[in-house]
Motif scaffolding. Structure first.
Motif, mmCIF file in Angstrom:
data_model
loop_
_atom_site.group_PDB
_atom_site.id
_atom_site.type_symbol
_atom_site.label_atom_id
_atom_site.label_comp_id
_atom_site.label_asym_id
_atom_site.label_seq_id
_atom_site.Cartn_x
_atom_site.Cartn_y
_atom_site.Cartn_z
ATOM 1 N N ALA A 132 -5.476 1.973 -1.992
ATOM 2 C CA ALA A 132 -4.176 1.093 -2.052
ATOM 3 C C ALA A 132 -3.065 1.807 -1.558
ATOM 4 O O ALA A 132 -2.224 1.233 -1.055
ATOM 5 C CB ALA A 132 -4.128 0.841 -3.614
ATOM 6 N N PHE A 168 -9.631 -1.628 -6.709
ATOM 7 C CA PHE A 168 -8.753 -1.771 -5.657
ATOM 8 C C PHE A 168 -7.723 -3.099 -5.958
ATOM 9 O O PHE A 168 -6.765 -3.147 -5.459
ATOM 10 C CB PHE A 168 -9.300 -1.882 -4.470
ATOM 11 C CG PHE A 168 -8.451 -2.180 -3.296
ATOM 12 C CD1 PHE A 168 -7.754 -1.065 -2.418
ATOM 13 C CD2 PHE A 168 -8.288 -3.467 -2.786
ATOM 14 C CE1 PHE A 168 -6.836 -1.248 -1.451
ATOM 15 C CE2 PHE A 168 -7.356 -3.711 -1.746
ATOM 16 C CZ PHE A 168 -6.674 -2.801 -1.011
ATOM 17 N N TRP A 180 -3.643 -2.384 -5.941
ATOM 18 C CA TRP A 180 -3.352 -3.310 -4.857
ATOM 19 C C TRP A 180 -2.181 -4.204 -5.384
ATOM 20 O O TRP A 180 -0.990 -4.344 -4.898
ATOM 21 C CB TRP A 180 -4.227 -4.172 -4.114
ATOM 22 C CG TRP A 180 -3.574 -5.534 -3.521
ATOM 23 C CD1 TRP A 180 -2.686 -5.283 -2.300
ATOM 24 C CD2 TRP A 180 -4.193 -6.518 -3.236
ATOM 25 N NE1 TRP A 180 -2.525 -6.692 -2.059
ATOM 26 C CE2 TRP A 180 -3.232 -7.733 -2.652
ATOM 27 C CE3 TRP A 180 -5.090 -7.252 -4.072
ATOM 28 C CZ2 TRP A 180 -3.355 -9.021 -2.354
ATOM 29 C CZ3 TRP A 180 -5.332 -8.730 -3.894
ATOM 30 C CH2 TRP A 180 -4.568 -9.359 -3.088
ATOM 31 N N ASP A 190 1.283 -3.288 -0.299
ATOM 32 C CA ASP A 190 0.714 -4.595 0.427
ATOM 33 C C ASP A 190 1.310 -5.987 0.350
ATOM 34 O O ASP A 190 1.625 -6.022 -1.212
ATOM 35 C CB ASP A 190 -0.884 -4.609 0.746
ATOM 36 C CG ASP A 190 -1.504 -3.380 1.419
ATOM 37 O OD1 ASP A 190 -0.825 -3.106 2.498
ATOM 38 O OD2 ASP A 190 -2.465 -2.863 0.976
ATOM 39 N N THR A 224 1.357 -9.426 -1.697
ATOM 40 C CA THR A 224 0.554 -10.003 -2.653
ATOM 41 C C THR A 224 0.805 -11.417 -3.081
ATOM 42 O O THR A 224 2.026 -11.593 -2.878
ATOM 43 C CB THR A 224 0.987 -9.020 -4.066
ATOM 44 O OG1 THR A 224 2.309 -8.846 -4.380
ATOM 45 C CG2 THR A 224 0.301 -7.499 -4.037
#
Length: 290
Positions: free
Chosen positions: A82, A159, A163, A169, A171
């Motif tokens: 992640a 993950f 994450w 990243d 979301t």
């Protein structure tokens, strides 16, 4: 412990394919932080290490070896993956229509429901309990396919948690970082519960381990006690890097928010009253005069 290595081909293929895809995307994007590449590859290397080293060679013989695998595959490997921000890389490297479709799916109702904090909490906490307190544990010892699926499930569940909590990243949800700290606290408490159950409870897969007739190493009870300690203490220790990364992320988000507010204040026309909070977009509604 030093010289015993065994190839776990599904893990090796998965790691090689993932590394190739990641590095190819990095090459296509051009500018990409080296730190993220190193962290992602370290995550893949951690999975290879615990499945192909002596831990992999003895994971169907020693309880504590498999417990170590569980902790790493659920807590450490997914965290490193992640931190590599693979989804951001995919969106940057993918063709425009594909990236747009992925963004739409990530903002959809299903994605928001699947990443609800309670769901994510279950994904992090439930796997060890399902593995060690159900027949699934013995099935993973006796069946190689089940074993590989369990490993994959551990990595995917971990993950999904890291994450959505780190949010390096994109979301579907923007939950406060305090929610992540709360989930981490619950994980610590429940890790202790699972550790106590395995420490004081009956032997897991006793028939399988007795049939091995192992005449070396710790006896079955001591072996399970060591494994219980690995799941309990090791799980908590493995969570410390995440807490550090989460705290750093929280501080950076606060700094960016403060900078954004300052920029908006600088661009906004001065209020007639001269009161600064009347121009503050975060406080204007709260302190607005009637």
């Amino acid at each position: 412990m030093v010289t015993t290595w065994v190839p776990d081909w599904p893990v090796l293929v998965f790691a090689a394919f993932s590394a190739f895809g990641y590095l190819r995307a990095v090459r296509r994007v051009g500018e990409w932080p080296v730190r993220r590449t190193v962290l992602f590859c370290a995550g893949l290397a951690s999975a290879v290490l615990v499945t192909c080293s002596f831990l992999g060679a003895y994971d169907d013989v020693l309880f504590w070896a498999r417990a170590t695998q569980t902790v790493v595959l659920l807590m450490l490997t997914p965290l490193l993956l992640a931190l590599g921000a693979p989804l951001t890389l995919v969106l940057a490297a993918a063709p425009g229509p594909v990236a747009a479709a992925l963004r739409r799916a990530g903002r959809g109702r299903f994605a928001r429901a699947a990443t609800f904090p309670l769901v994510i909490t279950v994904l992090l906490i439930a796997p060890p309990f399902l593995l060690y307190l159900t027949p699934l544990y013995e099935a993973s010892l006796r069946n190689g396919a089940v074993d590989e699926l369990v490993r994959l499930a551990l990595v995917l569940c971990g993950f999904a948690y890291f994450w959505t909590r780190l949010r390096l990243d994109p979301t579907p949800r923007e939950d406060h970082h305090l929610v992540s700290f709360g989930i981490s606290f619950a994980e610590v408490v429940l890790d202790a519960g699972l550790g106590l159950v395995l420490w004081l409870g009956p032997l897991r897969a006793a028939g399988y381990y007795h049939a091995l007739g192992r005449a070396w190493g710790p006896d079955l009870r001591t072996d399970q006690i060591i494994g219980a300690g690995v799941l309990w203490i090791g799980g908590d220790l493995a969570g410390l890097p995440f807490v550090g990364a989460l705290f750093t992320r929280w501080m950076r988000d606060d700094e960016r928010q403060a900078e954004r507010i300052d920029e908006e204040l600088d661009d906004a026309p001065a209020a007639a009253s001269g009161l600064w909070w009347e121009s503050d977009p975060a406080l204007a509604e709260r302190f607005r005069r009637g």
